[in-house]
Design a protein around this motif. Structure first.
Motif, PDB file in Angstrom:
ATOM      1  N   LEU A  45       0.814  -1.211   0.000  1.00  0.00           N
ATOM      2  CA  LEU A  45       0.000   0.000   0.000  1.00  0.00           C
ATOM      3  C   LEU A  45       0.854   1.270   0.000  1.00  0.00           C
ATOM      4  O   LEU A  45       0.316   2.369  -0.162  1.00  0.00           O
ATOM      5  CB  LEU A  45      -0.920   0.014   1.227  1.00  0.00           C
ATOM      6  CG  LEU A  45      -1.968  -1.096   1.284  1.00  0.00           C
ATOM      7  CD1 LEU A  45      -2.725  -1.040   2.612  1.00  0.00           C
ATOM      8  CD2 LEU A  45      -2.939  -0.976   0.113  1.00  0.00           C
ATOM      9  N   CYS A  46       2.167   1.107   0.177  1.00  0.00           N
ATOM     10  CA  CYS A  46       3.077   2.256   0.245  1.00  0.00           C
ATOM     11  C   CYS A  46       4.094   2.304  -0.889  1.00  0.00           C
ATOM     12  O   CYS A  46       4.617   3.369  -1.198  1.00  0.00           O
ATOM     13  CB  CYS A  46       3.842   2.236   1.571  1.00  0.00           C
ATOM     14  SG  CYS A  46       2.863   2.604   3.034  1.00  0.00           S
TER      15      CYS A  46
ATOM     16  N   GLU B 223       4.842   2.782  -4.024  1.00  0.00           N
ATOM     17  CA  GLU B 223       4.349   3.331  -5.287  1.00  0.00           C
ATOM     18  C   GLU B 223       5.438   3.275  -6.356  1.00  0.00           C
ATOM     19  O   GLU B 223       6.600   3.602  -6.099  1.00  0.00           O
ATOM     20  CB  GLU B 223       3.892   4.772  -5.094  1.00  0.00           C
ATOM     21  CG  GLU B 223       3.273   5.397  -6.329  1.00  0.00           C
ATOM     22  CD  GLU B 223       2.786   6.809  -6.081  1.00  0.00           C
ATOM     23  OE1 GLU B 223       1.865   7.246  -6.812  1.00  0.00           O
ATOM     24  OE2 GLU B 223       3.320   7.478  -5.169  1.00  0.00           O
TER      25      GLU B 223
ATOM     26  N   SER C  72      -0.091  -4.399  -7.203  1.00  0.00           N
ATOM     27  CA  SER C  72      -0.792  -3.774  -6.083  1.00  0.00           C
ATOM     28  C   SER C  72      -1.138  -2.336  -6.447  1.00  0.00           C
ATOM     29  O   SER C  72      -0.813  -1.851  -7.537  1.00  0.00           O
ATOM     30  CB  SER C  72       0.084  -3.804  -4.820  1.00  0.00           C
ATOM     31  OG  SER C  72      -0.623  -3.338  -3.692  1.00  0.00           O
TER      32      SER C  72
ATOM     33  N   THR D 176      -1.661   1.640  -4.267  1.00  0.00           N
ATOM     34  CA  THR D 176      -1.576   2.378  -3.011  1.00  0.00           C
ATOM     35  C   THR D 176      -2.986   2.695  -2.509  1.00  0.00           C
ATOM     36  O   THR D 176      -3.985   2.439  -3.188  1.00  0.00           O
ATOM     37  CB  THR D 176      -0.802   3.689  -3.186  1.00  0.00           C
ATOM     38  OG1 THR D 176      -1.575   4.566  -4.037  1.00  0.00           O
ATOM     39  CG2 THR D 176       0.561   3.453  -3.819  1.00  0.00           C
ATOM     40  N   ARG D 177      -3.051   3.282  -1.341  1.00  0.00           N
ATOM     41  CA  ARG D 177      -4.348   3.674  -0.773  1.00  0.00           C
ATOM     42  C   ARG D 177      -5.048   4.718  -1.635  1.00  0.00           C
ATOM     43  O   ARG D 177      -6.264   4.881  -1.557  1.00  0.00           O
ATOM     44  CB  ARG D 177      -4.156   4.197   0.648  1.00  0.00           C
ATOM     45  CG  ARG D 177      -3.693   3.132   1.639  1.00  0.00           C
ATOM     46  CD  ARG D 177      -3.504   3.701   3.034  1.00  0.00           C
ATOM     47  NE  ARG D 177      -3.088   2.664   3.971  1.00  0.00           N
ATOM     48  CZ  ARG D 177      -1.817   2.324   4.199  1.00  0.00           C
ATOM     49  NH1 ARG D 177      -0.842   2.947   3.535  1.00  0.00           N
ATOM     50  NH2 ARG D 177      -1.520   1.372   5.071  1.00  0.00           N
ATOM     51  N   LEU D 178      -4.275   5.422  -2.453  1.00  0.00           N
ATOM     52  CA  LEU D 178      -4.845   6.423  -3.357  1.00  0.00           C
ATOM     53  C   LEU D 178      -5.163   5.832  -4.727  1.00  0.00           C
ATOM     54  O   LEU D 178      -5.633   6.545  -5.621  1.00  0.00           O
ATOM     55  CB  LEU D 178      -3.879   7.597  -3.509  1.00  0.00           C
ATOM     56  CG  LEU D 178      -3.576   8.387  -2.235  1.00  0.00           C
ATOM     57  CD1 LEU D 178      -2.548   9.478  -2.521  1.00  0.00           C
ATOM     58  CD2 LEU D 178      -4.861   8.992  -1.667  1.00  0.00           C
TER      59      LEU D 178
ATOM     60  N   ASP E 258       3.635  -5.129  -4.338  1.00  0.00           N
ATOM     61  CA  ASP E 258       3.590  -5.847  -3.063  1.00  0.00           C
ATOM     62  C   ASP E 258       4.675  -6.923  -3.109  1.00  0.00           C
ATOM     63  O   ASP E 258       4.434  -8.054  -3.520  1.00  0.00           O
ATOM     64  CB  ASP E 258       2.215  -6.464  -2.847  1.00  0.00           C
ATOM     65  CG  ASP E 258       2.025  -7.026  -1.441  1.00  0.00           C
ATOM     66  OD1 ASP E 258       3.045  -7.337  -0.783  1.00  0.00           O
ATOM     67  OD2 ASP E 258       0.872  -7.161  -1.007  1.00  0.00           O
TER      68      ASP E 258
ATOM     69  N   GLU F 161       6.263   2.891   7.159  1.00  0.00           N
ATOM     70  CA  GLU F 161       5.313   3.317   8.192  1.00  0.00           C
ATOM     71  C   GLU F 161       5.823   3.085   9.614  1.00  0.00           C
ATOM     72  O   GLU F 161       5.111   3.409  10.571  1.00  0.00           O
ATOM     73  CB  GLU F 161       3.997   2.566   8.019  1.00  0.00           C
ATOM     74  CG  GLU F 161       3.306   2.849   6.697  1.00  0.00           C
ATOM     75  CD  GLU F 161       2.041   2.038   6.506  1.00  0.00           C
ATOM     76  OE1 GLU F 161       1.000   2.648   6.221  1.00  0.00           O
ATOM     77  OE2 GLU F 161       2.093   0.803   6.655  1.00  0.00           O
TER      78      GLU F 161
END
Length: 236
Positions: free
Chosen positions: A155-156, A158, A176, A178-180, A186, A212
């Motif tokens: 998710l991070c 990019e 995968s 990202t959250r956006l 992944d 994170e």
């Protein structure tokens, strides 16, 4: 630390060393601009904490080459991204700061190994290459335990769309977003799938995302930073 019969596996963090910022404090990477004397002290203290007299460090080059080792390489290690051993008491260290440290062991055969598997290494298949090399020395994939360490999460991480598509063409499970909703990779999912296809069933995870997690080094987050490590060894 994880203990499985004679096998020990552990991951360090960025605390408990002598390096100053931006490498504070337990930087184990020798090629990131830190004071070499501080790195030597950090490595020695970490080894002592694990009860290790000798540790193998690689010159990691984002490839898929694997080597059998019985002693540290010294001051001029070859370019490798995976090593393995059957020598008790010899530690193997995998340096990372967003790539995945992958630790693999067959406790019955007494063979352990470690791989540095980031985006290029995962695409090139360094982890399956390690499993294959260990099997050639008597380990059995069906007995192996694999531990995939902290890494940049799907998710991070990019990446450009064309890069995601290229890697996913080789390892589909890496695809995968990202959250956006932007393209991402992944790496953890890709490595787990590679291990499964190689015959390894016992796959474990330290699923912290380096980006994170402030306690871990992250190149993507901080750029100028240190390296933590995954360690694996056989007890005497």
């Amino acid at each position: 630390m994880i203990a499985i019969d004679r096998v020990r596996m552990a991951f360090t963090d960025r605390h408990g060393g002598v390096s100053v910022e931006p490498y504070g404090t337990r930087n184990l990477g020798g090629a990131v601009g830190d004071d070499p004397a501080a790195v030597v002290k950090n490595r020695a203290a970490t080894a002592a904490g694990f009860g290790l007299d000798e540790v193998v460090f690689m010159r990691q080059v984002h490839g898929a080459d694997v080597a059998y080792v019985t002693a540290p390489f010294g001051d001029d290690p070859p370019g490798l991204d995976a090593v393995y051993t059957d020598r008790p008491g010899l530690g193997i260290a995998v340096l990372v700061a967003d790539c995945a440290p992958v630790l693999v062991a067959d406790p019955v055969a007494g063979v352990v190994g470690g791989a540095h598997s980031g985006r290029p290494g995962t695409e090139a298949g360094v982890v399956p290459a390690l499993v294959e090399a260990m099997a050639a020395r008597g380990a059995a994939p069906e007995r192996m335990v694999a531990l995939v360490g902290p890494a940049a999460c799907g998710l991070c991480y990019e990446v450009p769309a064309d890069l995601r598509d290229r890697v996913a063409a080789r390892v589909p499970e890496t695809r995968s977003a990202t959250r956006l909703g932007t393209p991402a990779l992944d790496i953890r999912a890709g490595i787990a799938a590679q291990l499964t296809r190689a015959g390894v069933a016992d796959i474990r995870h330290d699923d912290r995302c380096t980006i994170e997690t402030p306690d871990l080094y992250s190149y993507r987050r901080d750029r100028n930073t240190g390296r933590f490590a995954g360690y694996i060894w056989l007890t005497r």
